[in-house]
Design a protein around this motif. Structure first.
Motif, PDB file in Angstrom:
ATOM      1  N   PHE A   1     -48.483  45.345 -14.193  1.00 16.63           N
ATOM      2  CA  PHE A   1     -48.304  46.563 -13.276  1.00 16.63           C
ATOM      3  C   PHE A   1     -47.809  45.945 -12.126  1.00 16.63           C
ATOM      4  O   PHE A   1     -48.806  45.296 -11.069  1.00 16.63           O
ATOM      5  N   GLY A   2     -46.777  46.111 -11.873  1.00 16.79           N
ATOM      6  CA  GLY A   2     -46.013  45.310 -10.760  1.00 16.79           C
ATOM      7  C   GLY A   2     -46.240  43.734 -10.844  1.00 16.79           C
ATOM      8  O   GLY A   2     -46.117  43.389 -11.906  1.00 16.79           O
TER       9      GLY A   2
ATOM     10  N   GLN B   1     -41.774  58.266  -3.638  1.00 22.37           N
ATOM     11  CA  GLN B   1     -42.026  56.841  -4.268  1.00 22.37           C
ATOM     12  C   GLN B   1     -42.754  57.113  -5.793  1.00 22.37           C
ATOM     13  O   GLN B   1     -42.752  56.111  -6.541  1.00 22.37           O
TER      14      GLN B   1
ATOM     15  N   THR C   1     -39.340  53.098  -5.271  1.00 25.50           N
ATOM     16  CA  THR C   1     -40.309  53.550  -6.101  1.00 25.50           C
ATOM     17  C   THR C   1     -41.543  52.657  -6.063  1.00 25.50           C
ATOM     18  O   THR C   1     -41.303  51.489  -6.241  1.00 25.50           O
ATOM     19  N   SER C   2     -42.759  53.266  -6.239  1.00 24.96           N
ATOM     20  CA  SER C   2     -43.775  52.498  -6.592  1.00 24.96           C
ATOM     21  C   SER C   2     -43.784  51.501  -7.676  1.00 24.96           C
ATOM     22  O   SER C   2     -43.397  52.149  -8.846  1.00 24.96           O
ATOM     23  N   PHE C   3     -44.381  50.403  -7.640  1.00 31.92           N
ATOM     24  CA  PHE C   3     -44.226  49.257  -8.375  1.00 31.92           C
ATOM     25  C   PHE C   3     -45.817  48.535  -8.165  1.00 31.92           C
ATOM     26  O   PHE C   3     -45.776  47.712  -7.442  1.00 31.92           O
ATOM     27  N   GLY C   4     -46.479  48.920  -9.116  1.00 35.78           N
ATOM     28  CA  GLY C   4     -47.710  48.297  -8.833  1.00 35.78           C
ATOM     29  C   GLY C   4     -48.318  48.863  -7.473  1.00 35.78           C
ATOM     30  O   GLY C   4     -48.027  49.564  -7.073  1.00 35.78           O
ATOM     31  N   TYR C   5     -49.114  47.780  -7.020  1.00 32.20           N
ATOM     32  CA  TYR C   5     -49.768  48.045  -5.454  1.00 32.20           C
ATOM     33  C   TYR C   5     -49.071  47.566  -4.401  1.00 32.20           C
ATOM     34  O   TYR C   5     -48.470  46.362  -4.427  1.00 32.20           O
ATOM     35  N   ASN C   6     -48.878  48.350  -3.203  1.00 32.55           N
ATOM     36  CA  ASN C   6     -48.362  47.817  -1.980  1.00 32.55           C
ATOM     37  C   ASN C   6     -46.968  47.322  -1.924  1.00 32.55           C
ATOM     38  O   ASN C   6     -46.358  46.383  -1.330  1.00 32.55           O
ATOM     39  N   THR C   7     -46.141  47.603  -3.315  1.00 26.10           N
ATOM     40  CA  THR C   7     -44.787  47.034  -3.603  1.00 26.10           C
ATOM     41  C   THR C   7     -43.915  48.116  -3.960  1.00 26.10           C
ATOM     42  O   THR C   7     -44.216  48.939  -4.602  1.00 26.10           O
ATOM     43  N   LEU C   8     -42.722  48.213  -3.429  1.00 29.82           N
ATOM     44  CA  LEU C   8     -41.639  49.044  -3.835  1.00 29.82           C
ATOM     45  C   LEU C   8     -40.652  48.712  -4.602  1.00 29.82           C
ATOM     46  O   LEU C   8     -40.409  47.253  -4.250  1.00 29.82           O
ATOM     47  N   ILE C   9     -39.843  49.122  -5.284  1.00 31.43           N
ATOM     48  CA  ILE C   9     -38.790  48.486  -6.197  1.00 31.43           C
ATOM     49  C   ILE C   9     -37.683  49.579  -6.363  1.00 31.43           C
ATOM     50  O   ILE C   9     -37.969  50.814  -6.085  1.00 31.43           O
TER      51      ILE C   9
ATOM     52  N   PRO D   1     -45.801  48.881   1.670  1.00 35.84           N
ATOM     53  CA  PRO D   1     -46.770  50.173   2.081  1.00 35.84           C
ATOM     54  C   PRO D   1     -48.034  49.630   2.029  1.00 35.84           C
ATOM     55  O   PRO D   1     -48.652  49.099   0.926  1.00 35.84           O
ATOM     56  N   GLY D   2     -48.562  49.732   3.026  1.00 33.41           N
ATOM     57  CA  GLY D   2     -50.036  49.393   3.451  1.00 33.41           C
ATOM     58  C   GLY D   2     -50.127  47.895   3.438  1.00 33.41           C
ATOM     59  O   GLY D   2     -51.301  47.565   3.343  1.00 33.41           O
TER      60      GLY D   2
ATOM     61  N   SER E   1     -47.784  48.786   7.500  1.00 33.87           N
ATOM     62  CA  SER E   1     -46.973  48.509   6.449  1.00 33.87           C
ATOM     63  C   SER E   1     -46.398  47.180   6.801  1.00 33.87           C
ATOM     64  O   SER E   1     -45.830  46.924   7.827  1.00 33.87           O
TER      65      SER E   1
ATOM     66  N   ASP F   1     -56.444  51.365   0.176  1.00 32.96           N
ATOM     67  CA  ASP F   1     -55.616  51.603   1.289  1.00 32.96           C
ATOM     68  C   ASP F   1     -56.404  53.394   1.678  1.00 32.96           C
ATOM     69  O   ASP F   1     -55.843  53.990   2.644  1.00 32.96           O
TER      70      ASP F   1
END
Lengths: 263, 263, 263, 263
Positions: free
Chosen positions: A157-158, C126, C155-163, C190-191, C197, D132
């Motif tokens: 997950f990420g 996201q 796009t959301s990728f796990g927590y606090n990460t974008l891909i 994010p966050g 962020s 968050d």
């Protein structure tokens, strides 16, 4: 329906004395709580994050210790195998062969394990969907061996994070094989400490409750008398002294869930 | 700075005649475009989705064919290894040993590969963060062998889907080792067809352009004269007859990017 | 095919003087490089991580400043809207209305924006797959307004990460609407800093190269003369003084890619 | 510790007669099982996948129906708000205002909701880490209103798929606010049917068991007498006629878990 079986033990075989100490302690707890125990320990940590960390006692010595534990305490044992040629010797020494998650699609290993006739506990790869474990099981059952356990230990997950999709447990159970929930590897943070993996052991008992509520056949929990000084997986192992309380409440939940949904 | 090197070939060795045909065709294309070529093919598909699918010609025959291709066309060759004991024989027959993604943390395999002194192309596990490839490289370099290539081939993103984090390419390059972008496995849909993997070959050239724009040292592209009838990885291989056009434009982009950012 | 258009400016409108300074600097850079510029700035940061952080100058003052910038420098302008009733006033002051990613499925906002007849730049949520942006575009086009831009910002990728899935850019282009790549929000974390962020601005130009290599119609880049002291999005904004060099090389890549694949 | 509260009802207000029918049926079930009920229904589906699908009865009529339900059956009611100006009228008609997941960071909406003094149930965005949500709660509590519920309804996992991280439930509970588990939206497959969302209602009761095992304060379950013909969210709503059995077993699990861990 029967209560959950417990696969438990320290991540790696540290010494003969340590294995005896852990096995005896776990046997006493499980006897008192009337929980079926399979003693787990690894003779080789074959895929650690860093090359500089401890590998273990090796196959020959490790299997000898596990055979010793089995005969001394009359408890079934489990260890993981990494190469096809390890399967036969391991099958002589222990009752359950475990396929590591990273290796869950290595056909030769699955077939060599299956051919021993032993029970095979195969962990779902962190990269695999639960419905794809049917293909993994078929590699083993192609040998005629249907003594298969399917084990959830977290999905990628990420980055550096695992997550459990609790839907995956009933999905894997649709194969007809018992499903095991690995509570301590599911809270690993792979590579999360730079040159070793982190973990969130505080969540392992909570996730075990959730998994039992869905109706799994078994739990896998690594434990150690002093996790913070264990040679591997310390951040996610449960302290031995907490096991009895944790297992006691887990059994109550399991008994209720089995009576409600699996009677 | 030099243009990208190309690792290319059919997913598996189908026959001696097929290997010659593919190698000759690729050599002609790359000679005309002045692109460095490493011919890639596998003697064993060791981790296929289903046990019922084709495994390949086997190590002995496969390595003999690859050695034949190398001497016939004077091109370096690459094949993947799955067990430590395969490393020495493979290192005699080919120039580059490849570590499959699922096996990128298997210490024994990495060390056995490293000890051959050959160039090692290690694929990043679908479950691994790019910054964790430094630990993987250190397992190989612990043998004194620093001829290491780090290869991106997609990261788990939900179920049955891979994604490329293009940030991962410069992050892996911070190790100092050349980074290879595997365009055809990155568009795999693992297990996406139930008992085999799907793929989106139409996106492979587009992603290759994106990877070159970040500045990678090499590309990995599987190709076949008839992908829809190939024994494995058909959905994501590039038709051979499209390779020249694709490579020609990729080289133009690479030349510009190298002149702008890596001169 | 035309070169990319650039949507650029500071994250928020800080003051009239600051807006003039930024717009003038960006206009000079883009004039020299012959890049089409749309000046971007926000009058309200409506969804910040923490309630304690700066919101901005407000709609009335902000729109007045943006109208002033437009007439002073003869450049089109863009701002984001958060409520349906903001659409008409904003459409009088600026040329392009932007729909924030979190709000990309709010039907009333999309329709109110569409009804202005202005160009609408809608960011992909996201949480959204690229193929689902067709439904978003249809909400706008249901008003008869087809002046739509679709913008990727991670796009959301796990927590606090974008891909960024670079396949998403050609997938969104299949709608027929121009696709914009937002290089600076795509590197947001994010966050990631607890109450604000984080960001990795060092990767923004690299990802912009990758996106251009796939063939996007435009880039979105936030910039500031002193990002480390900017009231919002500092960690991911590009320093103004680096913009000319970055844009110059991006244009070279874009020109080559457009000539190779979109002629 | 008290048993879970149940937030339940049909996704949208279909008619006055339908609302009465559903509310009465749910009240009877919950009275018999001694479960606290909050009746939920939406007057507007403000962010549907496609513009062509039904929006609902509108705010004025919807709030009137909900006020009618509340007074007729003496049960608290909940509805969701999408714009700041909807908060005051909604607060007069219902007991709990709900903030939709996509809008969980819209500061103006959170503050307007908080200022009503009503209980606010805020859903965690599919793009947000559980830790968050503390920042989200602080936006509401900045108004002096601490009547806050934090609701898990799934996190983005690849494309068109949601996953629940069961660790997120205790993490959100660390804020001190009650945590609600939304079992039916957690099994949504957003956009999964092309122009509407799919769902896997068969997993909703299983996931509800898992969430209760971790120790949540409440459950959110959408239900309908004929989900396959409901105007929205049909694929993930629970058939009304199954609710009593499901709730009965959920209450048993909850009672045990609360007695074991929250006494």
């Amino acid at each position: 329906h029967k209560n959950f079986v417990l696969i438990a033990g320290p991540c790696q075989i540290e010494s003969r004395a340590h294995a005896h100490e852990m096995a005896l302690a776990l046997k006493e707890i499980c006897s008192e709580l009337n929980i079926g125990l399979i003693y787990k320990s690894s003779f080789d940590k074959a895929n650690r994050t860093s090359v500089a960390t401890a590998r273990g006692v090796g196959m020959e010595k490790g299997l000898d210790i596990l055979a010793d534990v089995r005969s001394s305490y009359d408890i079934p044992t489990l260890t993981d195998v990494h190469h096809p040629e390890q399967c036969q010797p391991a099958a002589h020494a222990v009752d359950v062969l475990q396929i590591p998650a990273f290796l869950c699609r290595q056909t030769d290993l699955l077939i060599a394990a299956g051919q021993t006739g032993s029970v095979i506990n195969v962990k779902k790869g962190q990269f695999l969907a639960p419905w794809d474990m049917k293909n993994v099981a078929e590699k083993i059952s192609s040998t005629g061996n249907h003594n298969i356990l399917l084990c959830e230990r977290g999905t990628s997950f990420g980055y550096n994070t695992l997550i459990n999709d609790m839907r995956g447990l009933p999905i894997m159970a649709q194969t007809g094989y018992p499903v095991i929930y690995d509570a301590t590897h599911s809270v690993q943070q792979p590579g999360g400490l730079g040159s070793s993996s982190g973990g969130q052991r505080e969540f392992a008992p909570i996730l075990a409750r959730a998994a039992l509520a869905t109706g799994v056949a078994g739990l896998f929990i690594e434990t150690h008398q002093d996790p913070d000084h264990a040679p591997s997986d310390g951040p996610n192992m449960i302290p031995l002294k907490e096991m009895k309380n944790i297992l006691s409440s887990l059994k109550e939940i399991d008994t209720l869930v089995k009576s409600l949904f699996f009677a």
